[in-house]
Design an enzyme around this catalytic site. Structure first.
Site, PDB file in Angstrom:
ATOM      1  N   GLY A  18       0.809  -1.221   0.000  1.00 18.88           N
ATOM      2  CA  GLY A  18       0.000   0.000   0.000  1.00 18.88           C
ATOM      3  C   GLY A  18       0.836   1.261   0.000  1.00 18.88           C
ATOM      4  N   ASP A  19       1.971   1.225   0.670  1.00 16.40           N
ATOM      5  CA  ASP A  19       2.891   2.363   0.666  1.00 16.40           C
ATOM      6  C   ASP A  19       3.354   2.654  -0.762  1.00 16.40           C
ATOM      7  OD1 ASP A  19       4.750   4.318   1.947  1.00 16.40           O
ATOM      8  OD2 ASP A  19       6.256   2.922   1.185  1.00 16.40           O
ATOM      9  N   ALA A  20       3.691   1.605  -1.502  1.00 10.61           N
ATOM     10  CA  ALA A  20       4.138   1.775  -2.890  1.00 10.61           C
ATOM     11  C   ALA A  20       2.997   2.278  -3.776  1.00 10.61           C
ATOM     12  CB  ALA A  20       4.688   0.456  -3.431  1.00 10.61           C
TER      13      ALA A  20
END
Length: 135
Positions: A18-20
């Site tokens: 999700g960060d990416a």
């Protein structure tokens, strides 16, 4: 990826993904209008910092399905080491936001698009976050 495989992933792995997803989305969004690289970077950092993500997690809550709210709750309650410079509650909400995006990326890209649009609208109207002095 099927639902059983998604559920087998750790919340940390979903947050990693999700960060990416969020970083790439924001980087794509800030490209227009064309600006100098330093401004692109500054705008991106303001949107992807933990405090901005925590703010988005809170604002998204009323718009989530029951299942999405459950993923957000699970992400918030996930373990992990909180960086010293961050408030634990902020870090946990940011992790929850990232885990939700990671889950949606794997499970429902159309719904991910809706959620990302809501995030864009919120940040457009309210600003990403107040930059911290350390940034």
């Amino acid at each position: 990826m099927d639902p059983v495989q998604i559920r087998s992933l750790s919340l940390e792995a979903l947050a990693y993904l999700g960060d990416a997803v969020w970083e790439l989305h924001v980087r794509t969004r800030v490209l227009l209008p064309p600006r100098r690289l330093q401004w692109l970077h500054g705008d991106t950092v303001a949107c992807v910092r933990a405090s901005a993500q925590a703010k988005l997690a809170t604002c998204l809550s009323p718009h989530l399905t029951v299942e999405e709210a459950d993923w957000l709750r699970r992400g918030r309650n996930a373990g992990g080491t909180v960086p010293r410079r961050l408030d634990p509650a902020t870090y946990r909400l940011a992790t929850a936001f990232e885990a939700l995006l990671g889950y949606l990326f794997l499970a429902d890209r159309d719904r991910l698009g809706v959620i990302l649009h809501l995030c864009d609208e919120f940040q457009h109207h309210h600003g990403p976050d107040t930059p911290s002095p350390e940034a």
